[in-house]
Design a protein around this motif. Structure first.
Motif, mmCIF file in Angstrom:
data_model
loop_
_atom_site.group_PDB
_atom_site.id
_atom_site.type_symbol
_atom_site.label_atom_id
_atom_site.label_comp_id
_atom_site.label_asym_id
_atom_site.label_seq_id
_atom_site.Cartn_x
_atom_site.Cartn_y
_atom_site.Cartn_z
ATOM 1 N N SER A 187 5.468 -2.384 6.755
ATOM 2 C CA SER A 187 4.548 -1.474 6.069
ATOM 3 C C SER A 187 3.138 -1.580 6.624
ATOM 4 C CB SER A 187 4.551 -1.756 4.565
ATOM 5 O OG SER A 187 4.193 -3.102 4.298
ATOM 6 N N LEU A 188 2.781 -2.756 7.125
ATOM 7 C CA LEU A 188 1.452 -2.912 7.727
ATOM 8 C C LEU A 188 1.383 -2.177 9.058
ATOM 9 C CD1 LEU A 188 -1.352 -4.219 7.584
ATOM 10 C CD2 LEU A 188 -0.379 -6.226 8.718
ATOM 11 N N GLN B 108 0.714 1.587 9.111
ATOM 12 C CA GLN B 108 -0.630 2.118 8.884
ATOM 13 C C GLN B 108 -1.213 2.783 10.125
ATOM 14 O OE1 GLN B 108 -1.569 2.280 5.717
ATOM 15 N NE2 GLN B 108 0.424 1.263 5.453
ATOM 16 N N HIS C 267 -7.697 2.985 -0.674
ATOM 17 C CA HIS C 267 -7.816 1.897 0.294
ATOM 18 C C HIS C 267 -9.274 1.741 0.748
ATOM 19 C CE1 HIS C 267 -3.633 1.354 0.198
ATOM 20 N NE2 HIS C 267 -3.261 2.157 1.179
ATOM 21 N N THR D 288 1.256 -8.005 2.232
ATOM 22 C CA THR D 288 0.921 -6.740 2.892
ATOM 23 C C THR D 288 -0.065 -5.911 2.070
ATOM 24 O OG1 THR D 288 2.935 -5.754 1.977
ATOM 25 C CG2 THR D 288 3.049 -6.595 4.226
ATOM 26 N N ILE E 2 -3.092 -4.170 3.928
ATOM 27 C CA ILE E 2 -2.964 -2.737 4.200
ATOM 28 C C ILE E 2 -4.265 -1.960 4.020
ATOM 29 C CG2 ILE E 2 -1.959 -0.623 3.226
ATOM 30 C CD1 ILE E 2 0.727 -2.024 3.179
#
Length: 361
Positions: free
Chosen positions: A215-216, A219, A250, A307, A311
């Protein structure tokens, strides 16, 4: 050709890195009931230094129809352009190499194309993503399941060759399997074409997660979002029916964390404490949003916490990198819109609304 009468009306293009799933894809394609493709082009997107033959078992039914062309690790957009430009059929069906066409796929595809009016540029297939029946899906599995809700996705997308030619195909500035499909959809609609949802079914199994940091690494797609904004304006999310994502949140979480560091360095303890609280609340909300619907195993919780810390700043960094990298990209200007044929059905916006209604039913 308006429709897909006959058996030579469509070709299939499959970009591939030679994954084992390619065999299952071709086996399902060969077994599907209905007219087979006139041609199947496997676009070998492995690096040039990988000189081994493409590891694939071609089913006998497709043996005289399959050919392989190199793409030299150019990425999905380059591979698809290489594939469709290598064929002459009026319809090109893009399939991912980890998809499995349904048992009636060819017959349903023929019906989808036959129902496409002369102004239809593309017909989207129905993507099914099977999830574990005995437990809650992981974050990675839920991400893959999102493909089933995507408005336009090249996992199974039939495109009229004439339409691809009219907009120059896929934009090769998109290096990942991300947003290149939404970009193509917007450009086709801007050029006066229509996009439709068909009724053929294709399964997209969930591949094993490539490690806890997947998932990182995802990005990096924020760079592509920055390019989309450059090309199509800040409202492209709405027009492409794409989820907006969490970038604004974020950015707020990252700003709070950075503000805490700066305030502490300058001796502003109260400001630093308030900023740390905001950062902690934002990070905690993000982590719980990902943990709550999942299996909540120790491994999953650990991965989600770690994460979720990384993230937000990674997403912001990739967005800024993309904005800088594509600073010279000019807004997309559509060619002169094609004249609407008298028999055309409703335009793209109406087709989108019809598709939404079917999905919600």
């Amino acid at each position: 050709m308006s429709g897909a009468s006959g058996t030579s009306g469509y070709a299939v293009v499959v970009p591939t890195l030679g994954r084992p799933s390619l065999d299952a894809c071709l086996a399902a394609l060969a077994a599907a009931e209905g007219p087979p493709p006139a041609r199947v082009v496997l676009v070998d997107d492995r690096p040039l230094d990988d000189c081994h033959p493409l590891p694939v078992q071609v089913p006998p039914r497709l043996a005289d129809r399959v050919e392989t062309v190199p793409s030299l690790a150019g990425g999905p957009a380059v591979a698809r352009n290489t594939g469709w430009r290598a064929v002459k059929e009026p319809w090109v069906v893009f399939l991912d190499d980890d998809t499995v066409p349904g048992p009636y796929w060819a017959r349903e595809l023929t019906a989808d194309l036959a129902a496409a009016g002369p102004g239809t540029a593309a017909v989207q297939g129905v993507i099914d993503v099977p999830l574990p029946p005995d437990r809650r899906p992981t974050d990675w599995e839920r991400g893959t399941a999102g493909l089933a809700r995507a408005a336009w996705i090249t996992a199974d997308l039939a495109c009229r060759r004439e339409a691809l030619e009219s907009v120059g195909g896929f934009d090769e500035r998109f290096p990942r399997a991300f947003r290149e499909d939404a970009d193509l959809a917007l450009r086709l609609m801007d050029a006066g074409w229509q996009l439709r949802h068909g009724r053929r079914h294709t399964t997209h199994p969930v591949r094993p997660a490539p490690g806890p940091w997947a998932s990182l690494r995802a990005q990096r797609g924020n760079q592509d979002d920055a390019l989309m904004t450059r090309l199509h304006g800040r409202d492209w999310w709405t027009r492409a029916r794409a989820p907006r994502g969490r970038l604004p949140r974020h950015a707020a979480v990252t700003a709070a964390g950075a503000g805490a560091i700066v305030a502490l360095a300058c001796g502003g303890r109260r400001v630093a404490a308030a900023s740390v609280l905001g950062w902690a609340l934002g990070t905690g909300e993000f982590a719980w949003k990902r943990i709550a619907p999942g299996p909540r195993t120790v491994e999953e919780i650990r991965a989600m916490v770690l994460t979720s810390l990384a993230i937000p700043p990674a997403a912001c960094a990739h967005w800024l990198l993309g904005w800088a990298r594509h600073r010279t990209a000019r807004p997309w200007t559509a060619p002169q819109a094609r004249p609407r044929a008298e028999g055309d059905a409703e335009a793209g916006a109406g087709a989108d609304a019809d598709a939404v209604g079917r999905e919600a039913a």
